[in-house]
Every structure is written in C-alpha cells, then in structure tokens.
Design an enzyme around this catalytic site. Structure first.
Site, short mmCIF file in Angstrom:
data_model
loop_
_atom_site.label_atom_id
_atom_site.label_comp_id
_atom_site.label_asym_id
_atom_site.label_seq_id
_atom_site.Cartn_x
_atom_site.Cartn_y
_atom_site.Cartn_z
N SER A 51 40.26 32.55 47.04
CA SER A 51 39.13 33.33 46.55
C SER A 51 38.56 34.21 47.68
O SER A 51 39.32 34.93 48.33
CB SER A 51 38.07 32.38 45.98
N ARG A 77 24.29 29.28 39.78
CA ARG A 77 25.47 28.43 39.89
C ARG A 77 26.09 28.15 38.53
O ARG A 77 27.31 28.08 38.39
CB ARG A 77 25.09 27.12 40.58
N ASP A 98 43.25 32.08 35.58
CA ASP A 98 42.14 32.58 36.38
C ASP A 98 41.69 33.92 35.81
O ASP A 98 42.44 34.89 35.83
CB ASP A 98 42.60 32.73 37.84
N HIS A 154 39.93 29.76 37.82
CA HIS A 154 39.84 30.15 39.23
C HIS A 154 39.83 28.92 40.14
O HIS A 154 40.37 28.96 41.25
CB HIS A 154 38.55 30.97 39.41
N ASP A 155 39.22 27.85 39.69
CA ASP A 155 39.13 26.62 40.47
C ASP A 155 40.49 26.02 40.83
O ASP A 155 40.56 25.15 41.70
CB ASP A 155 38.34 25.56 39.69
#
Lengths: 384, 197
Positions: free
Chosen positions: A157, A227, A322, A355-356
C-alpha cells in the site's frame, strides 16, 4: 529467549529511538530542525552490509513489523506473516529495518511531539509530509546504520509507494524494490475517500483546529468515523459478505438505529479501538501523503520517464479483489516499467480479502514473495 | 537444453529485447539471457510457472494472452516476440499474430502441425478427433482450441501480409529430417516459423 513464541517468529524485539540532529528540508518548503525516529531491526547485518532490507509501513503502520514486545503480547508486529526465520523475508538471511515514519504517532517525531520552538505540541503546525520526505529520511537512517545500498526496499500500500519512490529517487541505493498492493498515484475516488476521513476528523468538536492536545482532549469520534470508512475500503464486498453477511447481533430486528447487524458492531469496534491508539493529526498527514504521491508529476506526468530513473529490479504484486488500489493500478505501473526497460516481475494474486490481503497469509502470495527474496539472498551469498 | 531452442536461438540477435508469450517456466528466456545477453519478459498465467520464472531470475508478467491488455505495451517495444506452442491455444490466433508484430520487429511461432500424416490417418481410420504424443488431450478438454496445419498458417500469413522469413518443420524430438523438409505439411510434426512485416 523464552520458548513461548512460534519458532518462525523473530521473538522478543525492542524498538530504539535514534536522534537526528541535522535540519531536514521538506517538500513543502519548510524545515524540521531535528527529529527522532523509532526503529526496529531483525536479523544481523552482514560484513559488507549487503543483506539489509527496508520495510516501509502503510497508513496506520509503524516500526513494529514483526515479533513481540513482551511475553504478554497478544499479537505480533503487523507484517509478522512475512518477516521471520524461514518466512519470505527470512531473518536468518536478511537484516530487516523498519521505522515509524516521520509524522507518525508511535514515537517518531510527529504532530503530537513537542515543538522545540514553542515548547507545546506541534499539532496542526507540524509540516505536511510527503512520500519523498520519508524516502529522504529513510536514506539518512540508512547512512546512520552504515547501509550504502539496500538489498531490497519493500512495502504494501503506502509502503509500496515508498519502495517505488526509493527506486526513482535513490536509484543507486537499492537493488530490488517490492511494490505490493500499491499504485503510482491515487484516483479521484481514492482521494475522495481520504477527504471524507479528514472531514470526519476536522469536523469533530473536539478537534480544536488540531490543538486538541492542548485542550486535553482528542477528536475520537471523528477519527473513529475516518477509520470506519477507511476500513470498508480495505475489505471487499465478498470478504465482508463471508465474514458477516446480514447476520444480526441479537437475532431479531429491533427497529432502531443502534447496532443491529454484526458488520456495524465490527466497524464500530475497529473504529473505536483505532481512535484510542492513533493520533488524528497523523491520520490527516498520512492521508495527504497518499493524495500527493505521484512520481510521474516531476517527469511531465510521464510515468515511463519516472521509471527510467530507476536501476533496481522490481517485484510488483496486486490482489484480485483489491478495489482501493485495484490490479489495474499495478498493471499501469508495470507497463511503465516495461516501457522504461526496467527489470520487473508482476503477479496478480487471487484473494477475496481486498486491499488488506497484503497483510494476510495466502499461499500463493507467500510462495512468490519467498521465491523472489530467496533470489535476492542468492545474490549476496554468491558474492561472499 | 530444450530441443526447440536450437532452432530459435540463431534467429535472436545478441543483446536484443525479447517478449515470450506463454513463457512457461522461463527456460527459453533464461537460456537466451545467459547465451545471448537478451533482456525481456515472459508473459504467463500459471502461478507455478510464474514462481519458477521468479526463482530463475527471469522477468515474468502475469497476463492472460486472451485478454486485450497486451495492447497496453507500446508499438515495437521488442526486437523479437516469441510464442512457442501457444498459438493454437489462444482464442484468436490471428489477433495474437498481429499483436506479436505490432509489439516486435520479428515474431517466432511454433505450433503442432495438424496436417501431419499420422493425425490425418487417425481421423480417416478411426473417425475420431486425432490424438498423439504432441496432442495428448481429448477433444473436450484440450487447451488446443485452434489447431492448424502448415498450409493454414501460411494462408493466414498471406492474408495478413505477414512475411515468412524462415520455416522449419521437425519431429516430436525436434529433429529436422530431410523428408519432412521435402513435404512439411505432411511429414512435419512441429512447425517453427520466423515472421515479420
């Protein structure tokens, strides 16, 4: 060392703080008179300092990439899946360096540090930091550690963007760059999500124009919202569906607006936990660094021109689900590298985790990562 | 050494830029890097092959040859574009051939010759889709969806104004026989072409 840690863990690790007394010129035109960096290292630097790997962290990351800080630690460092003895970044072979970036909130100088000029926390007066500033700071860290050239600079990232920036900015100071789940620039949609996060923070009544520390408070509700939004973009529709579906917390509709669905509960929990441990000004700063990142800009918006500066070899990896930095972003980057005749390998890893995924165990990801790192290790063991 | 390399190698200039479409485990590129100091990339979709390429230090880019993304590389990026034993497995061999010569100055193509006499005989006698050691799959699970003969391929080149610079036909063990040179479409098992515009 106690035997309580897994055998493929670096075990107990200790961060240390390095002071840098020389002024640092920043991209925004301002200057930091001096700064501290918190650093962790794993493994041993070899005699000719050819086995050093720099790990760059992402938006909410820090210097604690692997191992445990105490025997009571529930969770290891954030990239423990990939760093350790026998892991892709094998600490039996590599000397691994990870730092908390400038502007961070885990011990390196940042908005919550005391401004020596005023004796008060920097807060909103802390200069806006760019990825290039980080690259420059990391180069000074390399000098301090006696590392002329990294065997590799790696990150996922925002960390991958730093690896990319290293390749362009200090072409002679690294042999490999691993750019994972990253992008050569953010899209309007990416920036839009960041803006929502920033507005959530700055519109919190406890924000006080960024001087919340002096008011003895923190914009926790805003940071929590930021968040929550961010977290949604790190997951995928499929993975959220798999994890929560439409599951209710109490098995029946309550016809109200408090937590009904499990996914709401999860997001609130993640948001709350984060807002207790992270600094809001740092969050603003990190999202801005993401927005600004666009190395092609200095080369007439020609990414190929930017990549032509690089000399190192690249491994680029993306993840199929992602959507924050979708595989297309990585493909554009790879095309520019091909255009610039750089050595690059690219793989799009199948994963449902969005994405994680770059932080999670995935056999194909780990295997390819390991194969590439072993190849790098072969270069300096051959030379010895 | 992989048997087809000895036919392909002389057609590749030292230090040239090579793209290998469907590069497999990277044997060809590794060999050419070592022997001819070429630079370049392999395209591959099989994860095990990609890992093997990385292990060998061959640049490999994950890409499905059937997708249009090849088009994102610039015109004439390469000196030579190689496609060994993959032409018959892509969805549109004609487009793949066009794309090869857009990306590179020259193309090298190898494919199983469906005009080989044993395959003809197989179909004639058994009345079933031919199978052989080169083409071991059954009709319903074969990746080879566009099999062609030497004459088919040359007709395609003619229609697309593609010039054939060299042609070799060999047997399964990549031996070039005098008789297969005499009647390639009937006696050659594997066809190797070097094409350009």
């Amino acid at each position: 060392m106690p035997e309580i840690f897994p055998s493929d863990s670096v075990g107990l690790v200790e961060p240390r703080t390095l002071h840098f007394p020389d002024p640092l010129k920043l991209a925004c035109g301002r200057e930091l008179p001096a700064y501290d960096l918190v650093v962790e290292t794993y493994g041993t630097l070899n005699q000719d300092a050819s086995n050093a790997v720099l790990i760059c962290h992402a938006l909410s990351g820090h210097h604690h990439a692997a191992g445990y800080h105490s025997e009571e630690d529930q969770k290891p460092g954030w990239w423990d899946n990939c760093i350790g003895p026998g892991k892709p970044i094998d600490t039996n072979k590599f000397f691994v360096v990870c730092l908390n970036n400038l502007g961070g909130c885990h011990g390196s100088t940042g908005p919550s540090s005391i401004n020596p000029e005023t004796g008060r926390p920097y807060g909103p007066d802390f200069p806006v930091i760019t990825v290039r500033d980080w690259t420059n700071v990391q180069a000074r860290l390399a000098d301090r550690l006696g590392i002329d050239q990294w065997a590799a600079v790696a990150g996922g990232s925002l960390g991958g963007m730093q690896a990319l920036d290293w390749a362009i900015t200090y072409p002679d100071r690294l042999r490999h760059a691993l750019v994972i789940a990253a992008t050569p620039k953010l899209t309007a949609q990416n920036i839009a999500f960041n803006e929502v996060a920033r507005r959530a923070i700055t519109s919190d009544p406890d924000f006080h124009g960024g001087r919340y520390q002096e008011h003895g408070t923190a914009p926790q509700r805003g940071l929590m919202l930021a968040r929550m939004v961010g977290h949604i973009t790190y997951l995928s529709d499929v993975s959220m569906g798999e994890k929560f579906g439409r599951e209710l917390r109490d098995h029946a509709y309550k016809y109200g607006f408090d937590v009904e669905f499990q996914v709401e509960s999860y997001l609130r929990y993640q948001g709350e936990k984060f807002s207790e441990n992270f600094d809001a000004n740092t969050y603003l700063l990190m999202t801005r660094a993401l927005d600004y990142f666009n190395p092609a800009r200095e080369y007439g918006n020609d990414l190929s021109q930017a990549m032509a500066q690089a000399k190192c070899r690249f491994l680029v990896m993306s993840f199929s689900s992602d959507w924050r930095f979708a595989p297309e972003h990585s493909q554009k980057l790879v095309n520019a590298m091909v255009d610039a005749r750089r050595d690059v390998s690219y793989s799009e890893i199948d994963s449902p985790w969005g994405h994680d995924a770059f932080l999670l165990p995935n056999e194909r990801y780990i295997r390819l990562f390991r194969a590439y790192m072993n190849r790098i290790a072969g270069e300096f063991t051959d030379a010895r | 050494m992989r048997a087809d390399l000895k036919f392909i190698e002389p057609w590749i200039a030292p230090g040239s830029r090579v793209l290998d479409l469907g590069c497999g485990d990277g044997t060809l590129l590794e060999y050419l890097q070592r022997e001819k100091q070429v630079t370049g990339y392999g395209l591959e979709i099989n994860p095990e092959y990609i890992e093997e390429c990385v292990r060998r230090g061959v640049n490999v880019i994950e890409q499905d040859l059937d997708e249009d993304r090849l088009s994102s590389f610039r015109d004439q990026t390469f000196d030579t574009v190689v496609m060994t034993q993959a032409l018959q497995a892509v969805r549109r061999p004609d487009r793949a051939l066009e794309e090869m010569l857009r990306l590179g100055r020259e193309g090298i193509v190898t494919f199983p010759n469906f005009g080989y006499w044993r395959l003809r005989l197989f179909q004639l006698w058994r009345g079933r889709m031919p199978m052989s050691s080169t083409l071991p799959h059954t009709w319903y699970n074969t990746p080879n969806i566009h099999l062609c003969t030497v004459r088919d391929f040359e007709a395609l080149c003619y229609e697309h104004r593609i010039r054939i610079r060299d042609r070799t036909v060999v047997d399964n063990a990549h031996r070039s026989r005098w008789y297969s040179r005499l009647w390639p479409n009937m006696l050659g098992q594997i066809a190797i072409y070097r094409v350009t515009r």
